[in-house]
Design a protein around this motif. Structure first.
Motif, mmCIF file in Angstrom:
data_model
loop_
_atom_site.group_PDB
_atom_site.id
_atom_site.type_symbol
_atom_site.label_atom_id
_atom_site.label_comp_id
_atom_site.label_asym_id
_atom_site.label_seq_id
_atom_site.Cartn_x
_atom_site.Cartn_y
_atom_site.Cartn_z
ATOM 1 N N LYS A 194 11.105 39.620 58.005
ATOM 2 C CA LYS A 194 11.508 40.316 56.774
ATOM 3 C C LYS A 194 12.843 39.768 56.272
ATOM 4 O O LYS A 194 13.045 39.596 55.063
ATOM 5 C CB LYS A 194 11.610 41.819 57.018
ATOM 6 N N SER A 195 13.738 39.465 57.197
ATOM 7 C CA SER A 195 15.060 38.974 56.801
ATOM 8 C C SER A 195 14.987 37.582 56.185
ATOM 9 O O SER A 195 15.857 37.212 55.376
ATOM 10 C CB SER A 195 16.002 38.950 58.016
ATOM 11 N N LEU A 196 13.956 36.812 56.531
ATOM 12 C CA LEU A 196 13.794 35.469 55.980
ATOM 13 C C LEU A 196 13.245 35.485 54.555
ATOM 14 O O LEU A 196 13.210 34.451 53.891
ATOM 15 C CB LEU A 196 12.871 34.627 56.868
ATOM 16 N N LYS A 197 12.805 36.656 54.106
ATOM 17 C CA LYS A 197 12.240 36.786 52.751
ATOM 18 C C LYS A 197 11.145 35.739 52.527
ATOM 19 O O LYS A 197 11.260 34.858 51.665
ATOM 20 C CB LYS A 197 13.326 36.685 51.689
ATOM 21 N N VAL A 198 10.081 35.876 53.312
ATOM 22 C CA VAL A 198 8.968 34.920 53.253
ATOM 23 C C VAL A 198 8.208 35.091 51.939
ATOM 24 O O VAL A 198 7.730 36.192 51.622
ATOM 25 C CB VAL A 198 8.009 35.123 54.435
ATOM 26 N N VAL A 199 8.102 34.018 51.181
ATOM 27 C CA VAL A 199 7.383 34.022 49.901
ATOM 28 C C VAL A 199 6.184 33.078 50.007
ATOM 29 O O VAL A 199 6.359 31.864 49.955
ATOM 30 C CB VAL A 199 8.292 33.580 48.733
ATOM 31 N N PRO A 200 4.970 33.605 50.140
ATOM 32 C CA PRO A 200 3.798 32.728 50.096
ATOM 33 C C PRO A 200 3.623 32.151 48.687
ATOM 34 O O PRO A 200 3.847 32.854 47.696
ATOM 35 C CB PRO A 200 2.635 33.665 50.450
ATOM 36 N N VAL A 201 3.257 30.883 48.610
ATOM 37 C CA VAL A 201 3.046 30.226 47.316
ATOM 38 C C VAL A 201 1.692 29.525 47.342
ATOM 39 O O VAL A 201 1.410 28.741 48.250
ATOM 40 C CB VAL A 201 4.144 29.193 47.009
ATOM 41 N N ALA A 202 0.855 29.824 46.360
ATOM 42 C CA ALA A 202 -0.451 29.163 46.227
ATOM 43 C C ALA A 202 -0.323 28.051 45.195
ATOM 44 O O ALA A 202 0.030 28.296 44.045
ATOM 45 C CB ALA A 202 -1.520 30.165 45.798
ATOM 46 N N ILE A 203 -0.605 26.820 45.632
ATOM 47 C CA ILE A 203 -0.533 25.656 44.746
ATOM 48 C C ILE A 203 -1.952 25.178 44.471
ATOM 49 O O ILE A 203 -2.696 24.853 45.394
ATOM 50 C CB ILE A 203 0.295 24.521 45.379
ATOM 51 N N SER A 204 -2.322 25.159 43.200
ATOM 52 C CA SER A 204 -3.699 24.831 42.815
ATOM 53 C C SER A 204 -3.723 23.584 41.938
ATOM 54 O O SER A 204 -3.034 23.528 40.917
ATOM 55 C CB SER A 204 -4.335 25.991 42.036
ATOM 56 N N HIS A 263 4.157 34.640 45.403
ATOM 57 C CA HIS A 263 3.949 36.017 45.844
ATOM 58 C C HIS A 263 5.309 36.702 45.989
ATOM 59 O O HIS A 263 6.330 36.044 46.181
ATOM 60 C CB HIS A 263 3.223 35.999 47.203
ATOM 61 N N ALA A 264 5.327 38.005 45.906
ATOM 62 C CA ALA A 264 6.562 38.732 46.189
ATOM 63 C C ALA A 264 6.949 38.515 47.654
ATOM 64 O O ALA A 264 6.073 38.331 48.510
ATOM 65 C CB ALA A 264 6.367 40.220 45.916
#
Length: 381
Positions: free
Chosen positions: A215-225, A275-276
């Motif tokens: 949570k502290s790393l602020k993981v942001v998933p990103v979908a690249i299409s 993503h958030a």
């Protein structure tokens, strides 16, 4: 000597000018850009090469004009969504699917840059910096190095160092970091997160605090299409070589060739979906009995975020229907589009020998169909 060879960090601001001057004084690099790039862009580069006094300067004066040129010649539409989840004060760990060796992170950073968000450092394998020109380009463009070869104890020690580096980068709010969800590109279109990658990232976490740490790393998933993959034939060829010889590994020169293919080839529509930052989704980790299960759950959380956000284009619906010998997705494309795409696939398959045709066809079609299949699997789960 060994420490210098495997330096983890990208270049610093005070190294930018000397590294840029070295890059543009290298005969092979000059010959390359003069052959591939428009004359006007090359002349512009030569005019600003002595004005690069920081990494920001390099990205603004060298990388950005190049990416806009590539965009104008090989991308129909470049779109982005979800940047409103980010703010300029925080730093994030971007975890995305991986399609193109160089352009995934390059365009991710370009989109951040254009929206006044600080660009991200990016993780690349040491297999990509075997050549001095490649090392200069990648390190100047904020790449830090993932060491992939060495004795197990050496690699573990480096993994700890890499995990701590990523943690400190983000928690100190110095810069964000990007890393692919798996080692290497997802050549078959199956975007799944490797648990081993998450284990490496977790090495800097305190015992018993895995959920709080991520949570502290602020993981942001990103979908690249990408609508079209310029390297689809090459990736299919890699698959066939690997099938014939499980020990097959691409040479550095082949990686560089595929980087050039990715740059020059037509990509159609390209979309980035941010993503958030993962927060309440990570509460699912509380159901796990141990860290192994927690990391597996985390991988599924990231997979869902990426796979459900992938932008599906008509070619994926067509590929899925061709594979299944159905017209289930006919509402998503026209008859003319299907005919055109079928011809394109058959032309690509002409690169392979008759005895390779069936395997090549299955793999090539799957490359485009799998993002759709994976996305639908979450809707029926």
């Amino acid at each position: 000597m060994q420490e210098k060879e495997f330096r983890l960090e990208p270049y610093r601001d005070d190294e930018a000018l000397i590294a840029t001057q070295e890059l543009f004084s290298t005969a092979a690099f000059k010959a390359g850009i003069e052959t591939v790039l428009p004359k006007e862009l090359v002349e512009y580069y030569y005019s600003v090469v002595n004005d690069v006094h920081s990494i920001y300067d390099f990205q603004k004066k060298i990388v950005y004009p190049f990416l806009k040129m590539v965009q104008s010649t090989s991308i129909n539409n470049l779109t982005v969504n979800g940047l409103d989840y980010l703010n300029s004060e925080d730093r994030y760990l971007f975890i995305s699917n991986h399609r193109d060796i160089a352009l995934d992170t390059a365009y991710l950073n370009m989109l951040l840059f254009e929206n006044q968000i600080k660009t991200s450092q990016m993780a690349i394998g040491d297999n990509l910096i075997l050549d001095r020109i490649a090392e200069l380009v990648f390190r100047l463009n904020k790449s830090f190095i993932v060491k992939r070869t060495g004795a197990p104890r050496e690699l573990y020690g480096y993994s700890v160092k890499l995990s701590e580096y990523t943690r400190d980068l983000i928690l100190s709010k110095t810069e964000s970091a990007w890393i692919a969800q798996r080692e290497g590109r997802a050549k078959d279109g199956n975007d799944t997160t490797q648990t081993g990658l998450l284990k490496m990232l977790s090495l800097a976490a305190k015992k018993g605090e895995l959920k709080a740490y991520f949570k502290s790393l602020k993981v942001v998933p990103v979908a690249i299409s990408y609508e079209y993959d310029p390297c689809d034939v090459a990736k299919t060829g890699d698959f066939l070589k690997k099938k014939e010889n499980p020990n097959y590994k691409k040479h550095f020169k082949e990686d560089m060739q595929q980087i050039l293919m990715g740059i020059q080839g037509q990509k159609g529509n390209v979309h980035f979906e941010f993503h958030a930052p993962l927060d309440v989704e990570l509460d699912k980790l509380d159901t796990a009995k141990n860290n192994k299960e927690r990391l597996e759950i985390l991988g599924k959380v990231i997979d869902e975020a990426i796979q459900t956000s992938y932008q599906i284009n008509p070619i994926s619906y067509i590929a899925a229907d061709i594979l299944a010998k159905t017209n289930d997705y006919a509402a998503h494309y026209t008859i003319e589009q299907r005919k055109e795409i079928e011809i394109q696939f058959e032309n690509k398959l002409k690169h392979f020998a008759p005895n390779e045709y069936n395997d090549a066809r299955q793999y090539l079609l799957g490359m485009y169909a799998n993002p759709l299949i994976n996305q639908l699997s979450w809707k029926t789960a």
